[in-house]
Design a protein around this motif. Structure first.
Motif, mmCIF file in Angstrom:
data_model
loop_
_atom_site.group_PDB
_atom_site.id
_atom_site.type_symbol
_atom_site.label_atom_id
_atom_site.label_comp_id
_atom_site.label_asym_id
_atom_site.label_seq_id
_atom_site.Cartn_x
_atom_site.Cartn_y
_atom_site.Cartn_z
ATOM 1 N N LEU A 52 0.789 -0.853 0.163
ATOM 2 C CA LEU A 52 0.033 -0.273 -0.063
ATOM 3 C C LEU A 52 0.668 1.288 -0.395
ATOM 4 O O LEU A 52 0.908 2.383 -0.613
ATOM 5 C CB LEU A 52 -1.300 0.086 1.676
ATOM 6 N N MET A 53 1.824 1.078 0.572
ATOM 7 C CA MET A 53 3.281 2.010 1.275
ATOM 8 C C MET A 53 3.093 2.725 -0.614
ATOM 9 O O MET A 53 3.281 3.866 -1.052
ATOM 10 C CB MET A 53 3.934 1.622 2.156
ATOM 11 N N VAL A 54 3.854 1.593 -1.022
ATOM 12 C CA VAL A 54 4.926 2.033 -2.375
ATOM 13 C C VAL A 54 3.253 2.254 -3.268
ATOM 14 O O VAL A 54 3.627 2.983 -4.458
ATOM 15 C CB VAL A 54 5.439 0.243 -2.730
ATOM 16 N N THR A 55 2.037 1.634 -3.236
ATOM 17 C CA THR A 55 1.471 2.344 -4.313
ATOM 18 C C THR A 55 0.795 3.853 -4.270
ATOM 19 O O THR A 55 0.504 5.033 -4.818
ATOM 20 C CB THR A 55 -0.503 1.804 -3.886
ATOM 21 N N LEU A 56 0.570 3.912 -2.825
ATOM 22 C CA LEU A 56 0.540 5.422 -2.342
ATOM 23 C C LEU A 56 2.062 6.651 -3.152
ATOM 24 O O LEU A 56 1.464 7.786 -2.729
ATOM 25 C CB LEU A 56 0.467 5.620 -0.718
ATOM 26 N N GLY A 57 2.932 6.229 -2.811
ATOM 27 C CA GLY A 57 3.972 7.109 -3.220
ATOM 28 C C GLY A 57 4.611 7.654 -1.817
ATOM 29 O O GLY A 57 5.621 8.070 -2.237
ATOM 30 N N LEU A 58 5.063 6.559 -1.060
ATOM 31 C CA LEU A 58 5.180 6.674 0.009
ATOM 32 C C LEU A 58 7.092 6.140 0.415
ATOM 33 O O LEU A 58 7.145 6.168 1.559
ATOM 34 C CB LEU A 58 4.342 7.166 1.536
ATOM 35 N N GLN A 59 6.774 5.169 -0.515
ATOM 36 C CA GLN A 59 8.176 3.899 -0.028
ATOM 37 C C GLN A 59 9.767 5.691 -0.721
ATOM 38 O O GLN A 59 9.474 6.046 -0.770
ATOM 39 C CB GLN A 59 8.211 3.292 -0.751
ATOM 40 N N GLY A 60 10.476 4.560 -0.152
ATOM 41 C CA GLY A 60 11.952 5.196 -0.154
ATOM 42 C C GLY A 60 12.302 5.883 1.189
ATOM 43 O O GLY A 60 13.658 6.047 0.375
ATOM 44 N N PRO A 120 11.598 14.317 -3.775
ATOM 45 C CA PRO A 120 12.877 14.742 -3.505
ATOM 46 C C PRO A 120 13.931 13.860 -2.160
ATOM 47 O O PRO A 120 15.131 14.349 -2.454
ATOM 48 C CB PRO A 120 12.850 16.507 -2.725
ATOM 49 N N LEU A 121 13.402 13.676 -1.552
ATOM 50 C CA LEU A 121 13.929 13.301 -0.379
ATOM 51 C C LEU A 121 15.091 10.832 -0.805
ATOM 52 O O LEU A 121 15.422 11.228 0.009
ATOM 53 C CB LEU A 121 13.288 12.657 0.753
ATOM 54 N N ARG A 122 13.908 10.884 -1.100
ATOM 55 C CA ARG A 122 14.385 9.016 -2.000
ATOM 56 C C ARG A 122 16.142 9.753 -1.859
ATOM 57 O O ARG A 122 16.436 8.224 -1.491
ATOM 58 C CB ARG A 122 13.510 9.245 -2.917
ATOM 59 N N PRO A 123 16.484 10.186 -2.423
ATOM 60 C CA PRO A 123 18.083 9.569 -3.420
ATOM 61 C C PRO A 123 18.569 9.847 -1.713
ATOM 62 O O PRO A 123 19.578 9.385 -1.905
ATOM 63 C CB PRO A 123 18.346 10.760 -4.752
ATOM 64 N N LEU A 124 18.471 10.525 -1.525
ATOM 65 C CA LEU A 124 19.405 11.269 0.180
ATOM 66 C C LEU A 124 19.063 9.831 1.146
ATOM 67 O O LEU A 124 20.533 9.577 1.099
ATOM 68 C CB LEU A 124 18.953 12.148 1.124
#
Length: 208
Positions: A52-60, A120-124
């Motif tokens: 669900l988190m991945v589907t909502l774009g909240l992963q990473g 924008p925080l995922r790469p960090l």
């Protein structure tokens, strides 16, 4: 101040006020070193929750950060909605209906906003939590690019995270040009990797 407290501790804003306070306490405890803020940079890909988190774009990013942003966005939406329009709704059943509508809207909007904020925080966090190359590359397929690969020499090309890597490789089984193999072990003193033929690896005979 009276208006602020009245709205912050009225339904439905009080729900997000409590959750936000819990998040703040968590970060304060972590800041003084009494808690452990280490969290995986990404959410495990298994399970309905992580899906669900991945589907909502909240992963990473670490889960505590995701939840804090969700609580903060939800609180802001709920607080200002109730502040601006709450007094116009009659008390009783209609106000409770209004409250549940605000609750649902705040959750939906906060998910959308948080998804934009974490992007924008995922790469960090990916860099911060990325395992060393020696661990990540084990089990990766490669293609021999030298004439041969033996126990003393050889080169192969592997693709990892979209990057093409040219590696020094060694093999107990002689390999020829363009033959496929799998990296199974790092050789630290030579900065090279032991490989086995891909067919042998897939057959489960990689011990030799």
């Amino acid at each position: 101040m009276d208006t602020f407290l009245a709205v912050a501790f009225s339904f439905p804003t009080v729900i997000f006020s409590v959750l936000l306070c819990v998040a703040i306490v968590y970060w304060l405890i972590s800041l003084v070193g009494l808690g452990d803020i280490e969290a995986d940079g990404d959410i495990d890909a298994s399970g309905d929750f992580s899906g669900l988190m991945v589907t909502l774009g909240l992963q990473g990013v670490p889960l505590p950060l995701v939840l804090t942003l969700l609580f903060l966005c939800s609180w802001l939406v709920s607080y200002f909605t109730v502040l601006l329009w709450g007094a116009l709704v009659p008390a009783g059943f209609l106000y409770w209906l209004f409250g549940f509508a605000v609750l649902a809207a705040a959750l939906i909007i906060s998910v959308l906003v948080t998804a934009m904020l974490v992007r924008p925080l995922r790469p960090l966090f990916r860099r911060a939590y990325l395992p060393p190359l020696q661990k990540r590359i084990i089990g990766t397929a490669c293609v021999v690019i030298s004439a041969t690969v033996t126990e003393t020499k050889g080169r192969a090309e592997a693709v990892l995270d979209g990057a093409h890597l040219v590696l020094q490789v060694r093999s107990h089984t002689p390999l020829s040009h363009r033959e496929r193999a799998v990296l199974i072990e790092h050789i630290p003193d030579k900065n090279a990797w032991w490989v086995v033929p891909e067919s042998e690896f897939l057959a489960g005979d990689s011990a030799g």
